[in-house]
Scaffold this motif. Sequence first.
Motif, PDB file in Angstrom:
ATOM      1  N   HIS A  74      28.683   6.405  12.484  1.00 45.06           N
ATOM      2  CA  HIS A  74      29.506   5.469  11.585  1.00 45.06           C
ATOM      3  C   HIS A  74      28.507   4.697  10.974  1.00 45.06           C
ATOM      4  O   HIS A  74      27.360   4.198  11.424  1.00 45.06           O
ATOM      5  CB  HIS A  74      30.153   4.496  12.916  1.00 45.06           C
ATOM      6  N   VAL A  75      28.771   4.627   9.755  1.00 46.01           N
ATOM      7  CA  VAL A  75      27.638   3.463   8.831  1.00 46.01           C
ATOM      8  C   VAL A  75      28.477   2.373   8.349  1.00 46.01           C
ATOM      9  O   VAL A  75      29.758   2.501   7.676  1.00 46.01           O
ATOM     10  CB  VAL A  75      27.238   4.491   7.786  1.00 46.01           C
ATOM     11  N   ASP A  76      28.116   1.118   8.502  1.00 44.73           N
ATOM     12  CA  ASP A  76      28.831  -0.022   8.164  1.00 44.73           C
ATOM     13  C   ASP A  76      28.987  -0.213   6.603  1.00 44.73           C
ATOM     14  O   ASP A  76      28.340   0.067   5.963  1.00 44.73           O
ATOM     15  CB  ASP A  76      28.014  -1.306   8.763  1.00 44.73           C
ATOM     16  N   VAL A  77      30.318  -0.456   6.500  1.00 45.97           N
ATOM     17  CA  VAL A  77      30.669  -0.746   4.818  1.00 45.97           C
ATOM     18  C   VAL A  77      31.567  -1.770   4.967  1.00 45.97           C
ATOM     19  O   VAL A  77      32.540  -1.841   5.648  1.00 45.97           O
ATOM     20  CB  VAL A  77      31.636   0.490   4.469  1.00 45.97           C
ATOM     21  N   ASP A  78      30.972  -2.873   4.280  1.00 47.87           N
ATOM     22  CA  ASP A  78      31.538  -4.199   4.360  1.00 47.87           C
ATOM     23  C   ASP A  78      31.123  -4.960   3.004  1.00 47.87           C
ATOM     24  O   ASP A  78      30.630  -4.423   2.274  1.00 47.87           O
ATOM     25  CB  ASP A  78      31.221  -4.867   5.639  1.00 47.87           C
ATOM     26  N   LEU A  79      31.651  -6.111   2.798  1.00 42.11           N
ATOM     27  CA  LEU A  79      31.567  -6.785   1.743  1.00 42.11           C
ATOM     28  C   LEU A  79      30.041  -7.377   1.536  1.00 42.11           C
ATOM     29  O   LEU A  79      29.809  -7.728   0.488  1.00 42.11           O
ATOM     30  CB  LEU A  79      32.548  -8.134   1.636  1.00 42.11           C
ATOM     31  N   GLY A  84      36.119  -5.257  10.333  1.00 49.14           N
ATOM     32  CA  GLY A  84      37.773  -5.469  10.011  1.00 49.14           C
ATOM     33  C   GLY A  84      38.271  -4.587   8.799  1.00 49.14           C
ATOM     34  O   GLY A  84      37.125  -4.390   7.679  1.00 49.14           O
ATOM     35  N   VAL A  85      39.341  -4.351   8.512  1.00 48.12           N
ATOM     36  CA  VAL A  85      39.871  -3.747   7.429  1.00 48.12           C
ATOM     37  C   VAL A  85      40.779  -4.567   6.383  1.00 48.12           C
ATOM     38  O   VAL A  85      40.287  -5.121   5.240  1.00 48.12           O
ATOM     39  CB  VAL A  85      40.588  -2.419   7.519  1.00 48.12           C
ATOM     40  N   VAL A  86      41.790  -5.022   6.874  1.00 44.88           N
ATOM     41  CA  VAL A  86      42.834  -5.724   6.171  1.00 44.88           C
ATOM     42  C   VAL A  86      42.334  -7.358   6.074  1.00 44.88           C
ATOM     43  O   VAL A  86      42.888  -7.873   5.373  1.00 44.88           O
ATOM     44  CB  VAL A  86      44.311  -5.597   6.338  1.00 44.88           C
ATOM     45  N   ARG A  87      41.749  -7.744   7.107  1.00 45.09           N
ATOM     46  CA  ARG A  87      41.301  -9.281   7.169  1.00 45.09           C
ATOM     47  C   ARG A  87      40.357  -9.418   6.217  1.00 45.09           C
ATOM     48  O   ARG A  87      40.046 -10.734   5.970  1.00 45.09           O
ATOM     49  CB  ARG A  87      40.996  -9.603   8.629  1.00 45.09           C
ATOM     50  N   ARG A  88      39.606  -8.466   5.815  1.00 49.08           N
ATOM     51  CA  ARG A  88      38.778  -8.656   4.593  1.00 49.08           C
ATOM     52  C   ARG A  88      39.011  -8.073   3.223  1.00 49.08           C
ATOM     53  O   ARG A  88      38.866  -6.746   3.169  1.00 49.08           O
ATOM     54  CB  ARG A  88      37.294  -8.195   5.209  1.00 49.08           C
ATOM     55  N   PRO A  89      39.632  -8.772   2.536  1.00 48.44           N
ATOM     56  CA  PRO A  89      40.027  -8.102   1.256  1.00 48.44           C
ATOM     57  C   PRO A  89      38.887  -7.578   0.350  1.00 48.44           C
ATOM     58  O   PRO A  89      37.853  -7.878   0.068  1.00 48.44           O
ATOM     59  CB  PRO A  89      40.623  -9.316   0.580  1.00 48.44           C
ATOM     60  N   VAL A 139      49.924  -2.325  11.654  1.00 49.72           N
ATOM     61  CA  VAL A 139      50.683  -1.385  10.834  1.00 49.72           C
ATOM     62  C   VAL A 139      50.027  -1.264   9.334  1.00 49.72           C
ATOM     63  O   VAL A 139      49.675  -0.329   8.794  1.00 49.72           O
ATOM     64  CB  VAL A 139      51.915  -2.066  10.608  1.00 49.72           C
ATOM     65  N   ALA A 140      49.415  -2.496   9.061  1.00 55.89           N
ATOM     66  CA  ALA A 140      48.712  -2.701   7.538  1.00 55.89           C
ATOM     67  C   ALA A 140      47.357  -1.811   7.699  1.00 55.89           C
ATOM     68  O   ALA A 140      46.961  -0.969   6.697  1.00 55.89           O
ATOM     69  CB  ALA A 140      48.579  -4.011   7.107  1.00 55.89           C
ATOM     70  N   GLN A 141      46.796  -1.902   8.753  1.00 52.50           N
ATOM     71  CA  GLN A 141      45.177  -1.296   8.833  1.00 52.50           C
ATOM     72  C   GLN A 141      45.596   0.313   8.899  1.00 52.50           C
ATOM     73  O   GLN A 141      44.789   0.820   8.045  1.00 52.50           O
ATOM     74  CB  GLN A 141      44.452  -1.843  10.138  1.00 52.50           C
ATOM     75  N   LEU A 142      46.422   0.853   9.686  1.00 54.43           N
ATOM     76  CA  LEU A 142      46.540   2.206   9.695  1.00 54.43           C
ATOM     77  C   LEU A 142      47.265   2.760   8.485  1.00 54.43           C
ATOM     78  O   LEU A 142      47.151   3.698   8.029  1.00 54.43           O
ATOM     79  CB  LEU A 142      47.625   2.557  11.030  1.00 54.43           C
TER      80      LEU A 142
END
Length: 415
Positions: free
Chosen positions: A138-143, A175-180, A210-213
């Motif tokens: 797993h490799v971090d992908v974030d803003l 996180g996924v949807v909490r970080r636009p 639901v939103a993340q999945l």
Amino acid sequence: MRSYRYGARVRRDLGLCSGAVASLTLANVCPWGAAPVDVLIADGTISDVVAAGTADTSGVTVDGGGLLALPGFINAHAHVDKSWWGQPWVSYGGEPTTQGRIAHERAERDKYGIPSIDGATAVLREFLRHGTTATRTHVDVDLGTGLRGIDTVRAAAAALDGAVEVEIVAFPQDGVVRRPGVLELLDQAAAAGASNIGGIDPASIDRDPVAQLDGLFEIAERRGVGIDIHLHDGGELGAFQMELIIDRTRRAGLHGRVTIAHGFALGELPAHRQAELLDELGEVGISWTTVAPAPSAPLPWRDMREREITLGLGTDGIRDLWSPYGDGDMLGIALRFAQLHRLRTDEDLTRAVRLASTGGGGFVHRPAFDLAPGARADIVLLDAENVPDALVRAPRRRLVMAGGRVVARDGEVLL
């Protein structure tokens, strides 16, 4: 009685360790503790396995000295982009919760040059030293890092000339949807060749499962990639999210392409709830990875095996801002799994080692991985009486071969 001393005639070709050899013979080794054989290797692949002493040894030959031979280990759940291995000691800090570790890592990673090519390369070298020749990381992908971590890990793998085959999961640690913007980054990673996209605790991190999945499965369907979701939440909250993942997998037709990592809740549920979930997990082909942490509840691994639910082992992070522990030894992880699940018989101890090797093949697209014709020639030699002995003692790897090349000997990486 068999002698387990390492053979003196290690190689005839002085270039064997630094480059590929078109064909060679690994002579006199005992695969999984069975009778001695000679392993014939051509173009990095096992071409045949014959009784010891019957192969043509006029070409390049490596004498295995009657040692125990195992397939290269497969680390099915790693984080090679985040380690400070090889750097000065970093003291543990921050809050000991998932949210606390995420926040601490975000605040401190730049100080320690995470991610870096040198750091990732150091971890992959430790993998090789201990006999791991393939990993799903797993490799971090974030803003904050964008896709830089993926580039870093690919450069580290290239620095070792492919000795460790690396499959990447673009992982949204924060996180996924909490970080636009993170979903867009995951989509870009998938378009750029990441084999899988990740998720993390859809309920407790994003607080909108639901939103993340929905977002993850939409990308996976459109890009043709797999999904590998960290799920730390326990009890019925964790079970609820498993049910959501099962439902999405079924509706998306992603049979065999979804993995749940950790999944601590499964071991905490009563037997009847476990059985219900296992039936559905098996039906849609969801696989599982565990790092077998000591405080966790044992998994119903025998029931998973009966339902053909693929189970792999991994190291998780190694000396990173989440934990100071880890050394990259998959035999150590297999031993921890055996201890957590109170395994005692030779058969079960051998199964634990298989989870760390052949059992992990599907996580790196090696469905037929073993010491057999057609498999990549990834072989580990150990001075041990049998497989259970190797598990409980974790002796130094006497020789590691990756893709038909000798890449480590007596605990030293040769690349």
